[in-house]
Design a protein around this motif. Sequence first.
Motif, mmCIF file in Angstrom:
data_model
loop_
_atom_site.group_PDB
_atom_site.id
_atom_site.type_symbol
_atom_site.label_atom_id
_atom_site.label_comp_id
_atom_site.label_asym_id
_atom_site.label_seq_id
_atom_site.Cartn_x
_atom_site.Cartn_y
_atom_site.Cartn_z
ATOM 1 N N LEU A 49 -0.659 6.965 6.899
ATOM 2 C CA LEU A 49 0.674 6.631 6.409
ATOM 3 C C LEU A 49 0.846 5.125 6.220
ATOM 4 O O LEU A 49 1.668 4.685 5.425
ATOM 5 C CB LEU A 49 1.735 7.163 7.376
ATOM 6 N N SER A 50 0.066 4.345 6.921
ATOM 7 C CA SER A 50 0.160 2.884 6.822
ATOM 8 C C SER A 50 -0.615 2.315 5.633
ATOM 9 O O SER A 50 -0.508 1.122 5.344
ATOM 10 C CB SER A 50 -0.345 2.242 8.109
ATOM 11 N N ALA A 51 -1.385 3.138 4.933
ATOM 12 C CA ALA A 51 -2.201 2.660 3.815
ATOM 13 C C ALA A 51 -1.317 2.201 2.655
ATOM 14 O O ALA A 51 -0.409 2.905 2.240
ATOM 15 C CB ALA A 51 -3.148 3.757 3.347
ATOM 16 N N ARG A 52 -1.597 1.001 2.152
ATOM 17 C CA ARG A 52 -0.877 0.506 0.969
ATOM 18 C C ARG A 52 -1.587 1.009 -0.275
ATOM 19 O O ARG A 52 -2.810 0.900 -0.388
ATOM 20 C CB ARG A 52 -0.847 -1.021 0.956
ATOM 21 N N THR A 53 -0.816 1.546 -1.197
ATOM 22 C CA THR A 53 -1.381 2.069 -2.433
ATOM 23 C C THR A 53 -1.032 1.160 -3.609
ATOM 24 O O THR A 53 -0.204 0.262 -3.492
ATOM 25 C CB THR A 53 -0.841 3.481 -2.731
ATOM 26 N N LEU A 54 -1.659 1.426 -4.731
ATOM 27 C CA LEU A 54 -1.324 0.691 -5.942
ATOM 28 C C LEU A 54 0.150 0.877 -6.286
ATOM 29 O O LEU A 54 0.793 -0.041 -6.795
ATOM 30 C CB LEU A 54 -2.200 1.159 -7.099
ATOM 31 N N ALA A 55 0.714 2.058 -6.011
ATOM 32 C CA ALA A 55 2.136 2.296 -6.267
ATOM 33 C C ALA A 55 2.999 1.353 -5.429
ATOM 34 O O ALA A 55 4.022 0.851 -5.911
ATOM 35 C CB ALA A 55 2.496 3.748 -5.966
ATOM 36 N N ASP A 56 2.604 1.093 -4.191
ATOM 37 C CA ASP A 56 3.346 0.134 -3.353
ATOM 38 C C ASP A 56 3.307 -1.268 -3.972
ATOM 39 O O ASP A 56 4.335 -1.939 -4.078
ATOM 40 C CB ASP A 56 2.752 0.066 -1.938
#
Length: 89
Positions: A49-56
Motif C-alpha cells: 500500500l505504501s508503493a508510489r505509482t506513476l498515477a501518484d
Amino acid sequence: MDAGYASHPYCSPSCAGVLTGRYQQRVGHGSNPESGTEGEGDNPPAMALSARTLADVFGEAGYATVAAGKWQLGGAKKFWPKSFDPQRF
C-alpha cells in the motif's frame, strides 16, 4: 523496435513493476496472487500500500489519471485504486 523485456514472467508482478518503475519484489509483489486470497497477514498477495505509482506522480503534477483494464495488484478492497468501483464495469 525489435526486442522487448519484461521484469517477471507473470502478468501481475510485471504490472506492479511497470506501475511503480521498480522491481516488483521491492514493492512486495514477487508473484501472482492466489485465487480467493484477501491480502491479510504478514505477506499479503498484493502490491504494498505504501508503493508510489506513476498515477501518484502524475496526480501530484496536476494530471488526471484513470484505472483501465484488469486489476491484479490485490483483490481486497484496500488494494484497489482510489475511487475504484467495480460495479461501474
